[in-house]
Design an enzyme around this catalytic site. Sequence first.
Site, PDB file in Angstrom:
ATOM      1  N   GLU A 386       0.818  -1.209   0.000  1.00 27.68           N
ATOM      2  CA  GLU A 386       0.000   0.000   0.000  1.00 27.68           C
ATOM      3  C   GLU A 386       0.854   1.261   0.000  1.00 27.68           C
ATOM      4  OE1 GLU A 386      -2.757  -0.068   3.285  1.00 27.68           O
ATOM      5  OE2 GLU A 386      -3.977  -1.652   2.387  1.00 27.68           O
ATOM      6  N   GLU A 474      -6.152  -7.446  -0.293  1.00 26.69           N
ATOM      7  CA  GLU A 474      -6.374  -7.284   1.152  1.00 26.69           C
ATOM      8  C   GLU A 474      -7.685  -6.544   1.386  1.00 26.69           C
ATOM      9  OE1 GLU A 474      -3.030  -5.692   3.636  1.00 26.69           O
ATOM     10  OE2 GLU A 474      -4.649  -4.461   4.467  1.00 26.69           O
TER      11      GLU A 474
HETATM   12  C1  IDC Z   1      -2.608  -3.422  10.672  1.00 24.51           C
HETATM   13  C2  IDC Z   1      -2.806  -4.566  11.626  1.00 24.51           C
HETATM   14  C3  IDC Z   1      -2.456  -4.136  13.022  1.00 24.51           C
HETATM   15  C4  IDC Z   1      -1.034  -3.596  13.021  1.00 24.51           C
HETATM   16  C5  IDC Z   1      -0.909  -2.490  11.985  1.00 24.51           C
HETATM   17  C6  IDC Z   1       0.523  -1.998  11.866  1.00 24.51           C
HETATM   18  O1  IDC Z   1      -4.143  -5.019  11.531  1.00 24.51           O
HETATM   19  O2  IDC Z   1      -2.566  -5.209  13.917  1.00 24.51           O
HETATM   20  O3  IDC Z   1      -0.748  -3.086  14.303  1.00 24.51           O
HETATM   21  O4  IDC Z   1      -1.304  -2.950  10.710  1.00 24.51           O
HETATM   22  O5  IDC Z   1       0.577  -0.813  11.197  1.00 24.51           O
HETATM   23  C7  IDC Z   1      -3.879  -1.915   5.966  1.00 24.51           C
HETATM   24  C8  IDC Z   1      -2.537  -2.516   5.976  1.00 24.51           C
HETATM   25  C9  IDC Z   1      -2.386  -3.497   7.113  1.00 24.51           C
HETATM   26  C10 IDC Z   1      -3.056  -2.993   8.353  1.00 24.51           C
HETATM   27  C11 IDC Z   1      -4.548  -2.921   8.075  1.00 24.51           C
HETATM   28  C12 IDC Z   1      -5.374  -2.457   9.275  1.00 24.51           C
HETATM   29  O6  IDC Z   1      -2.190  -3.116   4.757  1.00 24.51           O
HETATM   30  O7  IDC Z   1      -1.008  -3.678   7.337  1.00 24.51           O
HETATM   31  O8  IDC Z   1      -2.836  -3.920   9.377  1.00 24.51           O
HETATM   32  N1  IDC Z   1      -4.766  -2.035   6.944  1.00 24.51           N
HETATM   33  O9  IDC Z   1      -4.958  -1.184   9.665  1.00 24.51           O
HETATM   34  N2  IDC Z   1      -4.381  -1.136   5.034  1.00 24.51           N
HETATM   35  C13 IDC Z   1      -5.591  -0.724   5.421  1.00 24.51           C
HETATM   36  C14 IDC Z   1      -5.867  -1.293   6.640  1.00 24.51           C
END
Ligand code: IDC
Length: 550
Positions: A386, A474
């Site tokens: 992303e 995702e």
């Molecule tokens: C989130 C995880 C969370 C972690 C965080 C770290 O769910 O546990 O602490 O990242 O930054 C994304 C990302 C993905 C994110 C997820 C939710 O690709 O890494 O995971 N998210 O925030 N894009 C949109 C949402």
Amino acid sequence: MSTDNKETKSTNKSNKILIGIIIALAVVIIGLVVVIFAGGNKDKKKEGNTTIETNDATGLDAEKEDSTASDAKKEDEDDTEAEGEAEPDCYVTVALGDNWGSEGSISGKLEFKIVNNSDKEIKNWSIQVPVADSTKIESSWNGNFSISGGVMTITPVDHNLSVAAGSEMSNVGLIVNVTSQSELQSISDNAKLYVDGVEYVSVSNTANNDEKDEATSEESTTEAKDEEEQENTTAPAEPPAKPETGTPFDNHGKLSVKGTDLVDKNGNKYQLKGVSTHGIAWFPDYVNKDAIQTFRDDWDANLFRIAMYTDEYGGYCNGGDKEYLKGLVDKGVNAATELGMYVIIDWHILHDLTPQKYKEDAKVFFEDMSSKYKDYDNVIYEICNEPNGGTQWSDVKSYAEEIIPIIRANDPDAIIIVGTPNWSQDVDIAAKDPITGYDNIMYAIHFYASTHTDNIRNKATTALESGLPIFISEFSICDASGNGAIDYNQADIWFDLIEKYNLSYAAWNVSNKDETSSLIKSSCTKLSGWTESELSETGVYIRNKIKGID
Ligand code: IDC
């Protein structure tokens, strides 16, 4: 005879000359010895260390030089000690997360990680940290937390009883209530690792003489070199395991992109449906064959995404153990391959904002992966999860135009997914200026249903209608933080779009983290074979969607 006489005479003459030379040399040597002792102000150590001095003045200078040298050496030793203390082979780190409230009553999130760089498994660990008496634990995960006598103690739960050599154990955390920011900071700064109830003392701190220091530094240089070499050389490719019969890959084989669709080996439209790991550095244990088999057999999934963060905790580019992470990818790819599943290798950029930041690492990584998996027709490469933080499509595109040829040189037709700006939402922008010259390129669109609704769906349809193949590598049904309330209504609308356009997808995330997007309940520590009651609400919904149960 006369010849003999001549010879005797000349021998006598040369003997005399020889004796003369020896006497002269002896005089010179005695002279030198006298001069040295007359120098008088040098001790043995200096004689051993320095060139022979000829007068007092030089001797004094030499002494000065020597003491400077030994000071420098002492500094070196001090440095070594200081470095040893700063970087022991096992230690605990604390990440300070969000906090809320105001002075007087502040709640804050703290996550603990044990890094075990030693060659021994750490068993019976605990973490201790001094806290103020008024400190309260509001909630916690993956550890037993207690406060007594001004000390907070954290002990393991069943699934993290030990920390293997060369690995990390993370995601042990709590929400704590304190009276000030500085108390939060103090917890973060003062956590100490204990083993068998005793504060851990690093084995690397025991090196305390020159020989050991030298050996250690030599060793570490060799290790560093080896690591460098390993990184730049690619392991010989192993032939892929034959997929089990009747499995998705056995039936559908190598996929390709036709228009906006994925099609199988027979040219029929095909849809990949599955799940994504959380970051494999956080939750390595879910990368296991039984888990993947559970998704295949119990969820009817045909896709498993392996998310390897690049710039978050233990990430590939911010100090994580590259070999260990690649080992986990390998474990996941091999298990998925044997099980006849499709598998995505995800270069999970996020905190790094732009894929340009670690482009050089990405080049080496994808060269390595694509040469290793060139014959694995079930492997899909996702080259930048992303892009965000203002990263433009032009930055992503130029990155992709450097990475794609590296993969293509090894693997001429694997599916490659390219991220898009704004957390992989702006597929409409990519659609106006797609990457040309390569087949089998798809573009990532990600959604979190409570946050992303019509506006992002419109981007998807705009892109699709202009012919851009998109892939939902995702998503989840809660909000964009990965937590918060589920919006079933919006989730269903997304699934209508998914069915209408034959879109492939992977649901975030395979873990029991206490957040809505985790597919496993946080109370469940099983690593595979989950029953429906062990799945989170999100898990139940996604499983039903994949299985086609409404
Ligand atoms: C989130 C995880 C969370 C972690 C965080 C770290 O769910 O546990 O602490 O990242 O930054 C994304 C990302 C993905 C994110 C997820 C939710 O690709 O890494 O995971 N998210 O925030 N894009 C949109 C949402």
